[in-house]
Design a protein around this motif. Structure first.
Motif, PDB file in Angstrom:
ATOM      1  N   ALA A 105     -14.039  -4.567  19.878  1.00  0.00           N
ATOM      2  CA  ALA A 105     -12.680  -5.089  19.785  1.00  0.00           C
ATOM      3  C   ALA A 105     -12.035  -5.130  21.170  1.00  0.00           C
ATOM      4  CB  ALA A 105     -11.853  -4.235  18.832  1.00  0.00           C
ATOM      5  N   SER A 106     -12.304  -4.124  21.990  1.00  0.00           N
ATOM      6  CA  SER A 106     -11.781  -4.097  23.347  1.00  0.00           C
ATOM      7  C   SER A 106     -12.374  -5.241  24.177  1.00  0.00           C
ATOM      8  CB  SER A 106     -12.089  -2.747  23.998  1.00  0.00           C
ATOM      9  OG  SER A 106     -11.583  -2.702  25.299  1.00  0.00           O
ATOM     10  N   PHE A 107     -13.660  -5.529  23.985  1.00  0.00           N
ATOM     11  CA  PHE A 107     -14.291  -6.646  24.694  1.00  0.00           C
ATOM     12  C   PHE A 107     -13.632  -7.966  24.287  1.00  0.00           C
ATOM     13  CE2 PHE A 107     -17.571  -9.905  25.315  1.00  0.00           C
ATOM     14  CZ  PHE A 107     -17.829  -9.719  26.664  1.00  0.00           C
ATOM     15  N   LEU A 108     -13.296  -8.107  23.015  1.00  0.00           N
ATOM     16  CA  LEU A 108     -12.608  -9.313  22.559  1.00  0.00           C
ATOM     17  C   LEU A 108     -11.226  -9.434  23.192  1.00  0.00           C
ATOM     18  CD1 LEU A 108     -13.616  -9.322  18.793  1.00  0.00           C
ATOM     19  CD2 LEU A 108     -14.368 -10.928  20.556  1.00  0.00           C
ATOM     20  N   ARG A 109     -10.523  -8.316  23.348  1.00  0.00           N
ATOM     21  CA  ARG A 109      -9.220  -8.336  24.027  1.00  0.00           C
ATOM     22  C   ARG A 109      -9.385  -8.750  25.490  1.00  0.00           C
ATOM     23  NH1 ARG A 109      -8.329  -3.992  20.546  1.00  0.00           N
ATOM     24  NH2 ARG A 109      -9.015  -2.458  22.068  1.00  0.00           N
ATOM     25  N   LEU A 110     -10.452  -8.271  26.139  1.00  0.00           N
ATOM     26  CA  LEU A 110     -10.730  -8.654  27.521  1.00  0.00           C
ATOM     27  C   LEU A 110     -11.000 -10.157  27.616  1.00  0.00           C
ATOM     28  CD1 LEU A 110     -11.305  -7.992  30.486  1.00  0.00           C
ATOM     29  CD2 LEU A 110     -13.636  -7.368  29.809  1.00  0.00           C
ATOM     30  N   ILE A 111     -11.804 -10.687  26.722  1.00  0.00           N
ATOM     31  CA  ILE A 111     -12.091 -12.127  26.704  1.00  0.00           C
ATOM     32  C   ILE A 111     -10.803 -12.910  26.462  1.00  0.00           C
ATOM     33  CG2 ILE A 111     -13.254 -13.957  25.377  1.00  0.00           C
ATOM     34  CD1 ILE A 111     -15.121 -12.492  27.290  1.00  0.00           C
ATOM     35  N   ASP A 112      -9.959 -12.404  25.595  1.00  0.00           N
ATOM     36  CA  ASP A 112      -8.692 -13.077  25.322  1.00  0.00           C
ATOM     37  C   ASP A 112      -7.808 -13.111  26.571  1.00  0.00           C
ATOM     38  OD1 ASP A 112      -6.905 -14.408  23.507  1.00  0.00           O
ATOM     39  OD2 ASP A 112      -5.708 -12.573  23.507  1.00  0.00           O
ATOM     40  N   GLN A 113      -7.854 -12.057  27.382  1.00  0.00           N
ATOM     41  CA  GLN A 113      -7.082 -12.025  28.627  1.00  0.00           C
ATOM     42  C   GLN A 113      -7.658 -12.988  29.665  1.00  0.00           C
ATOM     43  OE1 GLN A 113      -7.113  -7.973  29.921  1.00  0.00           O
ATOM     44  NE2 GLN A 113      -5.413  -7.379  28.594  1.00  0.00           N
ATOM     45  N   LEU A 114      -8.969 -13.204  29.632  1.00  0.00           N
ATOM     46  CA  LEU A 114      -9.626 -14.075  30.593  1.00  0.00           C
ATOM     47  C   LEU A 114      -9.501 -15.549  30.234  1.00  0.00           C
ATOM     48  CD1 LEU A 114     -12.929 -12.064  31.140  1.00  0.00           C
ATOM     49  CD2 LEU A 114     -11.114 -12.406  32.815  1.00  0.00           C
ATOM     50  N   THR A 115      -9.037 -15.847  29.029  1.00  0.00           N
ATOM     51  CA  THR A 115      -8.975 -17.226  28.562  1.00  0.00           C
ATOM     52  C   THR A 115      -7.561 -17.597  28.141  1.00  0.00           C
ATOM     53  OG1 THR A 115      -9.540 -16.601  26.291  1.00  0.00           O
ATOM     54  CG2 THR A 115     -11.364 -17.185  27.756  1.00  0.00           C
ATOM     55  N   ASN A 116      -7.358 -18.882  27.983  1.00  0.00           N
ATOM     56  CA  ASN A 116      -6.102 -19.402  27.466  1.00  0.00           C
ATOM     57  C   ASN A 116      -6.425 -20.251  26.246  1.00  0.00           C
ATOM     58  OD1 ASN A 116      -3.441 -20.160  27.183  1.00  0.00           O
ATOM     59  ND2 ASN A 116      -3.611 -21.839  28.653  1.00  0.00           N
ATOM     60  N   GLY A 117      -5.860 -19.896  25.111  1.00  0.00           N
ATOM     61  CA  GLY A 117      -6.049 -20.686  23.906  1.00  0.00           C
ATOM     62  C   GLY A 117      -7.193 -20.252  23.012  1.00  0.00           C
ATOM     63  N   SER A 118      -7.846 -19.141  23.329  1.00  0.00           N
ATOM     64  CA  SER A 118      -8.907 -18.646  22.453  1.00  0.00           C
ATOM     65  C   SER A 118      -8.296 -18.122  21.166  1.00  0.00           C
ATOM     66  CB  SER A 118      -9.703 -17.521  23.123  1.00  0.00           C
ATOM     67  OG  SER A 118     -10.489 -18.036  24.157  1.00  0.00           O
ATOM     68  N   LYS A 119      -8.994 -18.341  20.075  1.00  0.00           N
ATOM     69  CA  LYS A 119      -8.527 -17.862  18.777  1.00  0.00           C
ATOM     70  C   LYS A 119      -9.599 -16.940  18.210  1.00  0.00           C
ATOM     71  CE  LYS A 119      -6.987 -19.518  14.298  1.00  0.00           C
ATOM     72  NZ  LYS A 119      -6.864 -20.699  13.432  1.00  0.00           N
ATOM     73  N   ILE A 120      -9.202 -15.721  17.879  1.00  0.00           N
ATOM     74  CA  ILE A 120     -10.122 -14.717  17.369  1.00  0.00           C
ATOM     75  C   ILE A 120      -9.642 -14.297  15.992  1.00  0.00           C
ATOM     76  CG2 ILE A 120     -11.116 -12.435  17.745  1.00  0.00           C
ATOM     77  CD1 ILE A 120     -10.449 -12.885  20.770  1.00  0.00           C
ATOM     78  N   GLU A 121     -10.504 -14.436  14.997  1.00  0.00           N
ATOM     79  CA  GLU A 121     -10.166 -14.047  13.630  1.00  0.00           C
ATOM     80  C   GLU A 121     -11.203 -13.051  13.138  1.00  0.00           C
ATOM     81  OE1 GLU A 121     -10.044 -17.558  11.269  1.00  0.00           O
ATOM     82  OE2 GLU A 121      -8.618 -18.565  12.598  1.00  0.00           O
TER      83      GLU A 121
END
Length: 162
Positions: A105-121
């Motif tokens: 989950a932390s890795f997904l938060r990191l990816i979300d910070q590195l991107t703009n417009g990513s959607k994680i469900e």
């Protein structure tokens, strides 16, 4: 540990330092949601889109049924190829702790910070993940708190291809 990356005049610089504050295991995040609608109703809607034909994004979706195997690599490949990702059966057979672990989950938060417009469900049990990649950002300040359950190298290894 905290990983902080920021641009310098010639290159990007990353620093690692130990954080003394303790944060909740799953801090709230506006893109990372545990969505109950990922259950039966969403599965039905997903199968309807899949069978609709044409050039829909569901036909381009990377699908994996074997859980969290190669988790970081699958997220990164999805991001670099601009193809949606669906991972099912994430530790579904683990009766004590099914679904994503805190470091994933932390890795997904990191990816979300590195991107703009990513959607994680993520479904309510954490055993299914849908990732719609956004645009990779560059040259921004970034600070991410890594959980103690994985080393900082695990996170750096995952984002290195980016």
């Amino acid at each position: 540990f905290i990983l902080r990356c920021y641009p310098t005049p010639t290159t990007a610089k990353c620093e690692v330092y130990k954080e003394t504050h303790h944060y909740p295991q799953y801090p709230p995040h506006h893109h990372l949601t545990a969505a109950a609608e990922m259950g039966k109703s969403s599965a039905t809607a997903f199968s309807k889109r899949k069978n609709s034909g044409g050039g829909s994004s569901s036909s381009r979706t990377l699908r994996f049924e074997d859980g969290a195997t190669q988790f970081r690599q699958r997220i990164v490949v999805s991001l670099l190829s601009h193809r949606p990702l669906l991972i099912r059966n994430i530790r579904a057979d683990d009766l004590q702790n099914p679904g994503l672990k805190d470091y994933e989950a932390s890795f997904l938060r990191l990816i979300d910070q590195l991107t703009n417009g990513s959607k994680i469900e993520i479904n309510s049990t954490g055993t299914q993940l849908r990732f719609h990649p956004g645009t990779l950002l560059g040259g921004t300040d970034l600070e991410h708190s890594c959980p103690d359950s994985r080393s900082i190298g695990w996170f750096l290894e995952g984002i290195l291809p980016l």
